[in-house]
Scaffold this motif. Structure first.
Motif, short mmCIF file in Angstrom:
data_model
loop_
_atom_site.label_atom_id
_atom_site.label_comp_id
_atom_site.label_asym_id
_atom_site.label_seq_id
_atom_site.Cartn_x
_atom_site.Cartn_y
_atom_site.Cartn_z
N THR A 1 1.14 -0.93 0.11
CA THR A 1 0.02 0.32 -0.25
C THR A 1 1.13 1.31 0.02
N VAL A 2 0.96 2.16 -1.28
CA VAL A 2 0.98 3.43 -0.43
C VAL A 2 0.46 4.58 -0.08
N GLN A 3 0.43 5.82 1.22
CA GLN A 3 -0.66 6.29 1.33
C GLN A 3 -0.06 8.15 1.18
N LEU A 4 -0.75 8.89 0.40
CA LEU A 4 -0.18 9.62 -0.54
C LEU A 4 -1.08 10.86 0.57
N THR A 5 -0.78 12.02 0.89
CA THR A 5 -1.53 13.44 1.20
C THR A 5 -0.47 14.76 1.32
N ASP A 6 -1.81 15.55 1.11
CA ASP A 6 -1.02 16.57 1.19
C ASP A 6 -0.77 17.23 2.64
N THR A 7 -1.24 16.88 4.12
CA THR A 7 -0.43 16.95 5.03
C THR A 7 0.77 16.96 5.87
N GLY A 8 1.72 16.81 4.62
CA GLY A 8 2.79 16.56 5.50
C GLY A 8 2.67 15.37 6.24
N ILE A 9 4.11 15.31 6.86
CA ILE A 9 3.70 14.20 7.77
C ILE A 9 4.46 14.83 9.18
N VAL A 10 3.49 14.09 9.96
CA VAL A 10 4.04 14.56 11.69
C VAL A 10 4.71 14.01 11.85
N PRO A 11 5.29 14.30 13.20
CA PRO A 11 6.24 14.20 13.73
C PRO A 11 6.32 12.11 14.15
N ARG B 1 11.43 14.61 15.04
CA ARG B 1 10.62 15.22 15.61
C ARG B 1 10.11 16.62 14.70
N PHE B 2 10.54 16.95 13.91
CA PHE B 2 10.07 18.63 13.13
C PHE B 2 9.58 17.53 11.85
N ALA B 3 8.37 18.09 12.04
CA ALA B 3 7.28 18.46 11.81
C ALA B 3 7.69 18.79 9.92
N LEU B 4 6.98 17.84 8.44
CA LEU B 4 7.80 18.52 7.37
C LEU B 4 6.36 18.83 7.02
N ASP B 5 5.33 20.14 6.71
CA ASP B 5 4.70 21.04 6.62
C ASP B 5 4.38 22.12 5.91
N ARG B 6 3.16 22.54 5.88
CA ARG B 6 3.47 23.76 5.16
C ARG B 6 4.07 24.41 6.45
N VAL C 1 3.60 17.09 0.16
CA VAL C 1 2.71 15.80 -0.08
C VAL C 1 3.77 15.03 0.02
N ALA C 2 3.11 14.27 1.05
CA ALA C 2 3.99 13.08 1.74
C ALA C 2 3.36 11.42 1.33
N LEU C 3 3.76 10.64 0.63
CA LEU C 3 4.05 9.53 -0.26
C LEU C 3 4.78 8.94 1.33
N GLY C 4 3.69 7.46 1.33
CA GLY C 4 4.17 6.73 2.12
C GLY C 4 4.32 5.50 2.58
N VAL C 5 4.83 4.42 3.07
CA VAL C 5 4.23 3.01 2.41
C VAL C 5 5.36 2.23 4.02
N PRO C 6 3.88 1.64 4.25
CA PRO C 6 3.78 0.84 5.49
C PRO C 6 5.04 -0.61 5.56
N THR C 7 5.98 0.06 6.59
CA THR C 7 6.51 -1.52 5.78
C THR C 7 6.67 -2.24 7.55
N VAL C 8 6.27 -2.38 8.39
CA VAL C 8 6.11 -3.03 9.75
C VAL C 8 4.71 -2.97 10.21
N VAL C 9 4.61 -3.90 11.27
CA VAL C 9 3.71 -3.78 11.95
C VAL C 9 3.89 -3.48 13.29
N ASP C 10 3.87 -2.41 14.43
CA ASP C 10 4.65 -2.37 15.65
C ASP C 10 3.90 -3.76 16.53
N GLY C 11 4.62 -4.45 17.38
CA GLY C 11 4.66 -5.95 17.89
C GLY C 11 3.85 -5.35 19.07
N ALA C 12 2.99 -4.77 19.20
CA ALA C 12 2.13 -3.78 20.29
C ALA C 12 0.79 -3.89 19.65
N THR C 13 1.44 -3.58 18.31
CA THR C 13 -0.49 -3.53 17.76
C THR C 13 -0.72 -4.51 17.42
#
Lengths: 299, 299, 299, 299
Positions: free
Chosen positions: D190-200, D208-213, D221-233
């Motif tokens: 999956t790839v997620q695209l968003t115009d909100t940038g990337i939150v810390p 920790r420093f947000a990349l946003d407007r 525009v942030a493109l993100g690819v999930p590569t892990v599932v958190d163990g606790a989740t």
């Protein structure tokens, strides 16, 4: 017609007849530090610059050939010798002034990988001082940048350094790059330190934006390691020694091409010299650390 | 005194005066395949061997300089040209006879990395024929070995190849290695194919156990790509052209050292040539495949 | 239905109720060496083998969790502890008997890279004994093989080891591989040593040809480091602790897939453990060397 | 107590009961593009933000699972589908407006290497427009930055992006990063695209420093690819399905550690997805190019 090329002031000073005195406006001094021969070339404004084709300033060459000969203790001695010379060029930089280390060159091209390799061995502390003040509160803030190459970023290394310097606000910038030498014996066996920064077109790569006080606003100390001899330079030297300095090597068998001459074991030697340079920077910037301390921090 | 060195039969045949006829016992023939100039050197036993200092057999040189010039379609044409020449040297090898591909050289040293790189692009099928017979049942069994280097294994590449050949029982062995050329223009722009195997001491590395029919019991076809010119060879050529072939370059400025001459973009060119060699092997061993098929299999 | 998986005998012995006695035919003993907890599991033929599903022999687990906790001196202590246990399993191997070290697994897959990484840190001497007898004449001949993966060679790791053993004629083979553990805490924090060799299907990769005395003709001592927990095993353990061991995790949210669970810093931990294993092998095979000596030889 | 974690808006919208309607202030729409299922989540300011815990904006998820299933033509279709969605989020960006591509994450950690990998496949043109205007004069200026990691530079990725943006003066920034998903099936599919940038605090690393407007002054525009599932989740989901959502996995067998869950073939899948993302960026920024053109430019 092809011409000779060297990035080493000590060789440029010697481009005339061997054994001749230093050109006017150029002063040479030799000594030994930690067993390593050290040559200091002082280029004065005006005549000195004209004689050597290099900006006025101090150029220090440390001979590290003991490292390649695998002399006992050569690694820590080399690190300490370069660190001491670097400290000299940093002058009266306050102990807590931030420093930005810029590794120039292309990691993917062996003889151009000195800069990125040295950056890998740089002890980066800028973020730790706030994150872990109990351990790093007394350290100098150091940031590092492997500036990559124009073809993969679209941004000149100098522009990138300028941009990052705007954030880090360093008291001094240390730039590391690969150089071209005239003499085969100096390849990966010498380091040149200078307070003049790095002029465009140096070394293996092709960085056109100067990293110097004029562009970056603070002193730029450059550490350069010769990793290649230019093919045409070698050919010209051979022809001169053969008494045929009337010939242009471009007319000879394939020498006009874009060639470089390196030792067969260039990969190992670049690796070794990158480590020496990185460690020397660490020792110069954090005088409380020993070579062993740096090994532990970076393992 | 230093002497010239070349691993290319086509250059050895030419080591005397330019324009002279081929030495006795040596036959040359030139043609073009897929737009690439091809030179065939046939070395006859006895006089031919003596004249060239190379074992009797066929040596085919394919000029792939179109690749470096980035000519349109140069990559698939180069692959097909080398594949066709390789098929010629494999002779009447039955379509299902197993083949062992041996990549010689040291992956960590750029100009010695042709062999391991070609092995990376070899379509390995030996294990798939049993695992997925529905897809690979009709393929020739191919195994591949990047033989590593003596210093990291303690075992000679030739011994290793011999050991693995005892398991794979190939009908033919294909060995890939880096070579030294005399001419700078041939670096990474030529491939030599020969049915004589590889004699000790070739190329950049130092493999002393011959990979040939005598040691391995089957025909060894060697594919070699020149990646360096020996420093002393270049110097001798320059001196000869300067009319000073009385001089020994070892007496000149640093040339006596263990130097190699390469183009500045050697990294990219070794990468490109490794791919051509690997793909050519795939096309030669699996004639039902196209360049596009191999791209898909290896992606 | 999914089932639990562990390659560690110490965990297999504990797969029943916690706190219960060891199964019949299985003996456990605990002690400490160089500050590291050591557990010895002896699996007797017959009942022991049936209880644990593992071949009869000795399985030693050394707890190296001090390394991840960055305890003072943890690295040299870990190396010496594993070396001492390895020496115990090598039994009465004569000091000059050749040894073959086989690094199993795929260098390109982080949690499968323990074997190739350990081979990189192995002091290879077989070729040096003849080349430099004045320095290495008194050393044991050691050869090393990073066996690669079936998909890139077409030859099973076990076949390859067998072939090379035919050349090296070792008195003992040491095989290194990544393992799967049941407990997350043991990942990259434990090493298991055994004189039973490596049974097919272990670890992250999929090696089907056993490396053991039966196939290779000499004792095979295997060193394994758990680097992953199987996803289904973790799910079964969670369900059991939740009192729902009637549920099959394959029916739950995606757990049936081919998953592995690793710590976030797996890359650094695999690097660290590869070095410990390689150094431990060096110390065990060359008892005259210290950790510092090995550092110098391999730099 | 441990809590669930997902960086995907489409999963956050679904964190309540399955089959329930979207929360108030959140709109979902589904369609298909190039054969790939596409889900658009619109998060409205206020209630939408509160319901999902994500900033208001558009989040587009493209399902690329056809790639892992090796469907015919999956690679070019995936590239074109992501490119089309990216073009949608770029809005009315003028054709010649400069763009800065920032690859976040650590190249040395497999599941964090999506960003640097995508940067490697980005067609960088900023420097070529002046250097080779006859070929590149009509291209959009694109610069790229693999932002490295805090530990090796001492500079936050966001600070670095801000500094370079000051030089490049882009009309838009595209940031690429690895994400954490809740569902194992979505990893590298999956790839997620968003115009909100990337939150810390997103993804595998820790930026920790947000990349946003707000921080960078232009749309990110942030493109993100999930590569892990958190163990606790994963553990919480298993417990919920087992009807034991009263249990805290931190109390269970080792689950409380800093674990990640990945597929066994994560290395190959990260490599494949990095290429899709890089190519999609190239197609979106240079609409005159086809997938084949990009292959040629980057070879």
């Amino acid at each position: 017609m092809l011409s000779r090329r060297t990035d080493l002031a000590v060789e440029a000073a010697d481009l005339g007849k061997a054994g001749a005195a230093a050109p006017e406006g150029v002063r040479l001094r030799e000594e030994t530090r930690e067993g390593c021969p050290v040559t200091r070339v002082k280029v004065l404004p005006g005549r000195g610059e004209a004689a050597l084709g290099k900006p006025a300033g101090t150029y220090v060459t440390v001979d590290l050939s003991g490292l390649a000969r695998r002399e006992e203790g050569a690694f820590p001695r080399s690190c300490r010798a370069v660190a001491a010379e670097l400290r000299g060029l940093l002058g009266d930089l306050p102990p807590r002034a931030p420093v930005l280390v810029v590794g120039l060159g292309n990691r993917a091209i062996t003889p151009d990988a000195i800069g990125p390799g040295a950056a890998d061995h740089t002890l980066v502390t800028r973020h730790l001082i706030q994150q872990i003040p109990e351990h790093f509160g007394a350290f100098r803030p150091v940031a590092a940048l492997a500036a990559g190459v124009l073809g993969t970023t679209g941004v000149e290394s100098g522009e990138l350094a300028q941009a990052v310097a705007g954030k880090v606000e360093p008291g001094c910038i240390i730039a590391v790059d690969a150089l071209a030498a005239r003499s085969v014996e100096r390849i990966c066996a010498t380091v040149q330190l200078t307070d003049t920064g790095i002029v465009p077109g140096s070394g293996v790569g092709n960085h056109r934006f100067a990293l110097d006080r004029k562009h970056l606003g603070v002193t730029v100390v450059a550490l350069g390691v010769p990793t290649v001899v230019d093919g045409a330079t070698l050919a010209l030297d051979i022809l001169e020694e053969a008494g045929r300095d009337d010939l242009d090597p471009a007319a000879l068998r394939g020498v006009g091409g874009d060639l470089m001459v390196t030792p067969r074991d260039i990969d190992q030697r670049v690796k070794d010299m990158s480590k020496v340079i990185g460690f020397a920077i660490d020792l110069a910037l954090h005088p409380q650390l020993s070579v062993e301390d740096v090994e532990l921090f970076l393992s």
